[in-house]
Design an enzyme around this catalytic site. Structure first.
Site, mmCIF file in Angstrom:
data_model
loop_
_atom_site.group_PDB
_atom_site.id
_atom_site.type_symbol
_atom_site.label_atom_id
_atom_site.label_comp_id
_atom_site.label_asym_id
_atom_site.label_seq_id
_atom_site.Cartn_x
_atom_site.Cartn_y
_atom_site.Cartn_z
ATOM 1 N N ASP A 104 34.795 32.536 88.845
ATOM 2 C CA ASP A 104 35.927 32.585 89.778
ATOM 3 C C ASP A 104 36.281 34.054 90.011
ATOM 4 O O ASP A 104 35.407 34.912 89.933
ATOM 5 C CB ASP A 104 37.091 31.736 89.229
ATOM 6 C CG ASP A 104 37.974 31.206 90.343
ATOM 7 O OD1 ASP A 104 38.465 32.017 91.152
ATOM 8 O OD2 ASP A 104 38.190 29.979 90.428
ATOM 9 N N HIS A 147 34.149 35.741 92.289
ATOM 10 C CA HIS A 147 34.773 35.632 93.606
ATOM 11 C C HIS A 147 35.451 36.930 94.037
ATOM 12 O O HIS A 147 36.203 36.945 94.999
ATOM 13 C CB HIS A 147 35.762 34.465 93.640
ATOM 14 C CG HIS A 147 35.103 33.124 93.451
ATOM 15 N ND1 HIS A 147 35.792 31.945 93.465
ATOM 16 C CD2 HIS A 147 33.799 32.790 93.233
ATOM 17 C CE1 HIS A 147 34.949 30.926 93.274
ATOM 18 N NE2 HIS A 147 33.738 31.425 93.118
#
Ligand SMILES: *[C@@H]1O[C@H](CO)[C@@H](O)[C@H](O)[C@H]1NC(C)=O
Ligand SMILES: *[C@@H]1O[C@H](CO)[C@@H](O)[C@H](O)[C@H]1NC(C)=O
Length: 389
Positions: free
Chosen positions: A215, A238
């Protein structure tokens, strides 16, 4: 002169005596580095002893693998504002994810002042929980590996965190926190394993760290101010994200954030600001993104104010969040998609004072594109793709 010397000598001997006296070795207290004996209570008793004294204290964790279940280190009733935790070993979460999976946090410090952590490995052993989440079974939501809550004057240096069930490190409600030399890793498809999450905090610095995760490498939540992030390797993951913000109607803003000298490798985003398409009185202002290198990043520069997964809970699709004074300076490299720069701002609250300076992003061997909606600002120097502001 003679008197000064003896005073110094006295001070030296006196202080070093204290320093030796106040070292709590968890193994001497009963902890076992065998990887199977639950050592939680011995860590907590080391903490209680360190807290009971007003003189600087060290908690020492020798080499070995220490199994810990949920461990809450409480600052209330702590007389000490100088506790160092030196870790030469590995702290291991239980192999059965259910033991800590619904506890919210695995290792938590709450209401502490003046805590430093040097070294150590935190092994969250999250892979079986990620597998559960990937199947259709019901699974616990997972624990944050290390959280500092409502704390101040915190320093963490040289800590490794791997395979967290959920977020690796969370700093919330804190003041004056310095994280450096962190190594954070989880697989690129592990769910919600953000590297470092910061919210409701002021004066946080993150330096010289390597973050690879499933993430955000670093995520920045509401109420963050005076944040400094420098010299980070991010990827996979991310990227670095301010947001998601603006879920609440009443929400504290994000202000004065510096992100500099970061390399993003194969990440979904580079630097992102993301807000829900919902009413909110929150804001983001005074942000600088500087000296960034993008290597095959899907969305190198992105503001997304229309975040609304599955079009649920966003009645008007207009974000109330006001984004202003955001500078992108000296950003180079390659985009993994054609649109390398995307400013998708709120129709109701257009982005303002967006500045692009010396940006050069390419897409394969073709020109990359920029896309703007409701965004105002300026561009100076070379800006490629050319600015749509
Ligand atoms: C902005 O934050 C930095 C730390 O990141 C701090 O040194 C500086 O004083 C802050 N600026 C203002 C105007 O508060
Ligand atoms: C932009 O980057 C490309 C690829 O790295 C390079 O070939 C080009 O010279 C750069 N352009 C400018 C104006 O700096």
């Amino acid at each position: 002169m003679k008197m000064l010397y003896s005073t110094l000598l006295f001070t030296f001997v006196y202080q070093s005596t204290i320093a030796t006296a106040l070292t709590y070795n968890v193994v001497n207290l009963g902890a076992k580095g065998d990887g199977k004996t639950d050592s939680t209570k011995y860590f907590l008793s080391a903490w209680a002893s360190a807290c009971a004294s007003a003189s600087p204290a060290t908690i020492y964790v020798p080499k070995g693998n220490y199994l810990l279940t949920t461990a809450n280190f409480q600052g209330e009733n702590c007389k000490n504002d100088a506790i160092a935790i030196r870790i030469d070993g590995t702290l291991m979460a239980p192999s059965d994810y259910d033991v800590i999976g619904n506890a919210g946090n695995w290792i938590k410090f709450e209401g502490v002042n003046g805590v430093s952590i040097y070294g150590g490995v935190l092994d969250g052993r999250g892979t079986s929980l990620w597998a559960c989440k990937a199947s259709s079974k019901t699974c616990p939501s997972g624990a944050t590996t290390l959280r500092f809550h409502n704390s101040k004057n915190i320093a963490i240096s040289g800590l490794t965190s791997s395979n967290s069930q959920k977020f690796h490190i969370v700093i919330d409600g804190c003041r004056n926190v310095k994280l450096q030399g962190m190594k954070i890793s989880a697989s690129s498809n592990s769910p919600n394993t953000d590297g470092i999450h910061i919210e409701l905090s002021s004066g946080v610095t993150v330096l010289n760290s390597r973050i690879a995760t499933g993430d955000d490498c670093i995520s920045i939540g509401p109420g963050t101010s005076n944040l400094w992030i420098e010299n980070i390797d991010c990827g996979p993951g991310h990227g670095i994200s301010i947001g998601s913000l603006g879920w609440e109607l009443q929400e504290p803003g994000v202000q004065n954030v510096t992100v500099k000298t970061v390399t993003f490798t194969d990440t979904t985003n580079g630097v992102r600001i993301k807000t829900w398409g919902r009413p909110s009185n929150g804001f983001v202002k005074g942000v600088i993104f500087q000296h960034l290198l993008m290597a095959n990043v899907q969305n190198p520069i992105i503001i997304d104010q229309n975040y609304c997964p599955n079009n649920k809970n966003c009645p008007s699709q207009n974000s109330g969040m006001k984004i202003s004074d955001v500078t992108y300076q000296d950003i180079h490299g390659t985009s993994g998609t054609k649109v390398a720069v995307k400013f998708d701002c709120s129709k109701k609250n257009p982005c303002s004072e967006i500045r692009l300076e010396e940006v050069n992003l390419s897409y394969k061997d073709q020109p990359a594109e920029a896309s703007c909606a409701n965004a105002g600002g300026t561009s100076t120097g070379v800006v490629k793709p050319s600015s749509c502001l």
